[in-house]
Design a protein around this motif. Structure first.
Motif, short mmCIF file in Angstrom:
data_model
loop_
_atom_site.label_atom_id
_atom_site.label_comp_id
_atom_site.label_asym_id
_atom_site.label_seq_id
_atom_site.Cartn_x
_atom_site.Cartn_y
_atom_site.Cartn_z
N ARG A 114 122.87 59.47 45.46
CA ARG A 114 123.99 60.24 46.00
C ARG A 114 123.89 61.73 45.67
N TYR A 117 118.73 59.50 36.48
CA TYR A 117 119.31 60.70 37.09
C TYR A 117 118.66 61.96 36.54
N LEU A 167 117.96 42.27 40.91
CA LEU A 167 118.05 41.53 42.18
C LEU A 167 117.77 42.44 43.37
N HIS A 168 117.55 43.73 43.13
CA HIS A 168 117.38 44.67 44.25
C HIS A 168 116.21 44.29 45.14
N TYR A 192 125.39 35.08 49.59
CA TYR A 192 123.98 35.39 49.36
C TYR A 192 123.09 34.36 50.04
N LEU A 208 118.12 41.05 34.53
CA LEU A 208 119.02 41.57 35.57
C LEU A 208 119.06 43.10 35.60
N TYR A 258 130.46 61.73 39.85
CA TYR A 258 130.81 61.53 41.27
C TYR A 258 131.51 62.76 41.81
N VAL A 272 124.09 46.50 46.47
CA VAL A 272 124.81 47.07 45.31
C VAL A 272 124.94 45.98 44.23
N THR A 273 123.87 45.26 44.04
CA THR A 273 123.84 44.16 43.06
C THR A 273 123.08 44.62 41.81
N PRO A 274 123.04 43.78 40.75
CA PRO A 274 122.28 44.19 39.56
C PRO A 274 120.82 44.53 39.89
N GLY A 298 127.35 42.85 47.39
CA GLY A 298 127.74 43.01 45.98
C GLY A 298 129.01 43.85 45.92
N LYS A 340 120.18 52.63 43.09
CA LYS A 340 119.24 52.99 42.04
C LYS A 340 119.50 52.12 40.82
N PRO A 341 118.55 51.86 39.96
CA PRO A 341 117.14 52.10 40.17
C PRO A 341 116.66 51.17 41.27
P1 NAD Z 1 128.95 45.35 38.78
O1 NAD Z 1 128.57 44.41 37.71
O2 NAD Z 1 130.31 45.95 38.76
O3 NAD Z 1 128.76 44.63 40.20
C1 NAD Z 1 127.62 43.86 40.51
C2 NAD Z 1 127.90 42.96 41.70
O4 NAD Z 1 126.76 42.13 41.93
C3 NAD Z 1 129.10 42.03 41.48
O5 NAD Z 1 129.88 41.98 42.64
C4 NAD Z 1 128.45 40.68 41.21
O6 NAD Z 1 129.25 39.60 41.64
C5 NAD Z 1 127.19 40.79 42.07
N1 NAD Z 1 126.14 39.86 41.68
C6 NAD Z 1 125.39 39.14 42.54
N2 NAD Z 1 124.55 38.34 41.88
C7 NAD Z 1 124.77 38.55 40.57
C8 NAD Z 1 124.19 38.01 39.39
N3 NAD Z 1 123.23 37.08 39.44
N4 NAD Z 1 124.64 38.46 38.21
C9 NAD Z 1 125.61 39.40 38.13
N5 NAD Z 1 126.19 39.94 39.23
C10 NAD Z 1 125.77 39.52 40.44
O7 NAD Z 1 127.85 46.48 38.81
P2 NAD Z 1 127.93 47.93 39.47
O8 NAD Z 1 128.30 48.89 38.42
O9 NAD Z 1 128.71 47.89 40.71
O10 NAD Z 1 126.37 48.19 39.77
C11 NAD Z 1 125.72 47.58 40.86
C12 NAD Z 1 124.49 48.41 41.23
O11 NAD Z 1 124.93 49.70 41.65
C13 NAD Z 1 123.51 48.64 40.09
O12 NAD Z 1 122.21 48.64 40.60
C14 NAD Z 1 123.85 50.02 39.59
O13 NAD Z 1 122.75 50.70 39.03
C15 NAD Z 1 124.28 50.70 40.87
N6 NAD Z 1 125.24 51.78 40.63
C16 NAD Z 1 125.00 52.98 41.18
C17 NAD Z 1 125.87 54.02 40.97
C18 NAD Z 1 125.60 55.36 41.62
O14 NAD Z 1 126.27 56.31 41.26
N7 NAD Z 1 124.69 55.46 42.56
C19 NAD Z 1 127.00 53.84 40.20
C20 NAD Z 1 127.25 52.59 39.65
C21 NAD Z 1 126.36 51.56 39.87
#
Ligand code: NAD
Length: 378
Positions: A174, A230, A127-128, A104, A218, A308, A122-124, A55, A146-147
């Motif tokens: 993190r 958090y 889908l985790h 995928y 999603l 961050y 790092v997907t929605p 992702g 997370k989640p």
């Molecule tokens: P984003 O929408 O920017 O990216 C999601 C990615 O998943 C994209 O590359 C997309 O192409 C891919 N993907 C695969 N299958 C998909 C589908 N069916 N529908 C939509 N997208 C699909 O999201 P993001 O902000 O990068 O978040 C991704 C994950 O990371 C989430 O679980 C979010 O909670 C987590 N996150 C965590 C932190 C943190 O600080 N730990 C920060 C931001 C996001």
């Protein structure tokens, strides 16, 4: 929510220095043992563990990819993406071979590939579970963002799949590795301010786009799932326990056209053992980012608390100032060390599952008119 310190400067300075020393040793156990673990993880610096990002959205692009510049024990070995062209750009930028771009549908082919040790999902949110289980079945250790999932049942399935495949599972918490949050742990444990009994926190941001975060299948839910989690993590750290029960209410929607599948805002109270409680909230329609913990002898407040970088901390004895490596690099290196040494990760599947149980209780209470709901035990 900012507060003014009440003590004279000289004692404030001393407090900051003492805390800095404490934090250096509490973050990773003794600093020496972490160095030894990292040496073991990299076989004396010869080989870093290979991480594949699954992702390539905002978080991968903005934080995790750049985080590899600071990791000591792992490197970016490849990607899983729906867009091969995007994968090629990443391979050129980060210097991994194009054969390490999977889709995928083809990611199972990384099974047996010695270049890959860890898959970072790092997907929605919705889908985790599927993606974590796919990575485990390919024989790879997993970091899942997370989640952890959308439900406790999915979390259990993820834990079981990783156990069956004999791979480790960690959740992308993190902040567990952030020096200020480590200091919060120490203050709670060593009772600098007495037992921290009155906790409060909020993580909210103003959401405007139409995206997977407001689609229930999603996202699993609204701001609670995305950022409210958090506050749960910080409260569990300050209370050094899992909540026993919650009460919650969903706030009226101000933009129902956007939030027709998930909540726009929710407030909840967590009841911990020993009379500790935390009042928390999370919204997609305002901007707040703080955590506060009070004991009989003082208080600590982080504001912003979940950023961050640029976390600011004030206490009843004065402000804190700590240095830190990017959280994501510390988090990934710690997991690499766990994989190499067999140590348990402090942010394992059980922590992710515990938080999912709290979230399920929050949603249940909100749906049942704010009734007190006990948090299901693991
Ligand atoms: P984003 O929408 O920017 O990216 C999601 C990615 O998943 C994209 O590359 C997309 O192409 C891919 N993907 C695969 N299958 C998909 C589908 N069916 N529908 C939509 N997208 C699909 O999201 P993001 O902000 O990068 O978040 C991704 C994950 O990371 C989430 O679980 C979010 O909670 C987590 N996150 C965590 C932190 C943190 O600080 N730990 C920060 C931001 C996001």
């Amino acid at each position: 929510m900012k507060n003014t310190p009440h003590e004279p400067t000289h004692s404030r300075r001393r407090f900051v220095r003492n805390m800095t020393l404490g934090a250096a040793f509490i973050g990773t156990g003794a600093a020496g043992s972490m160095a030894a673990e990292l040496a073991e993880a990299t076989r004396g610096g010869e080989r870093k563990l290979g991480v594949v990002l699954m992702g390539l959205g905002l978080y991968s692009r903005g934080e995790l990819g750049p985080g590899f510049k600071h990791t000591k024990a792992c490197r970016l070995a490849g990607v899983v993406t729906g867009s091969h062209a995007k994968g090629v750009k990443w391979s050129r930028k980060h210097g991994f071979p194009e054969r390490n771009i999977w889709s995928y549908q083809t990611m199972h082919e990384m099974a047996g590939n010695p270049d890959v040790d860890i898959v970072y999902v790092v997907t929605p949110n919705g889908l985790h579970a599927e993606h974590t289980i796919m990575a485990a079945q390919a024989g790879k250790h997993v970091i899942c963002e997370k989640p952890m999932a959308s439900t406790v049942a999915e979390s259990d399935a993820m834990i079981a799949a990783c156990r069956k495949a004999n791979v480790k599972l960690s959740i992308g918490y993190r902040l567990q590795f952030d020096p200020y949050h480590i200091e919060l742990d120490r203050i709670a444990r060593q009772k600098d301010f007495g037992t921290l009994t009155r906790l409060s926190g909020e993580h909210s941001w103003t959401f405007t786009e139409r995206a997977w975060r407001i689609e229930k299948t999603l996202s699993g839910g609204g701001p609670m799932m995305d950022v409210g989690i958090y506050v749960i993590q910080a409260a569990c750290r300050a209370a050094m326990a899992q909540p026993v029960a919650v009460t919650a209410r969903e706030l009226p929607k101000t933009r129902p056209e956007l939030f027709n599948e998930v909540e726009e805002a929710v407030e909840w109270t967590m009841e911990f053992p020993g009379g500790v409680s935390c009042h928390a909230s999370s919204s997609y329609s305002r901007n707040n980012n703080f955590f506060r913990a009070e004991g009989a002898k003082g208080w600590i407040e982080l504001n912003p608390a979940y950023a961050y970088r640029g976390i600011e901390v004030n206490t009843s004895r004065g402000p804190l100032s700590l240095d830190g490596v990017p959280q994501q690099a510390l988090q990934m290196d710690d997991f690499a060390a766990c994989v190499a040494t067999g140590r348990e990760t402090p942010v394992g599947g059980s922590m992710g599952r515990d938080h999912m149980a709290v979230i399920e209780a929050v949603y249940k209470s909100a749906a049942e008119g704010g009734r007190r709901v006990e948090v299901a035990k693991a």
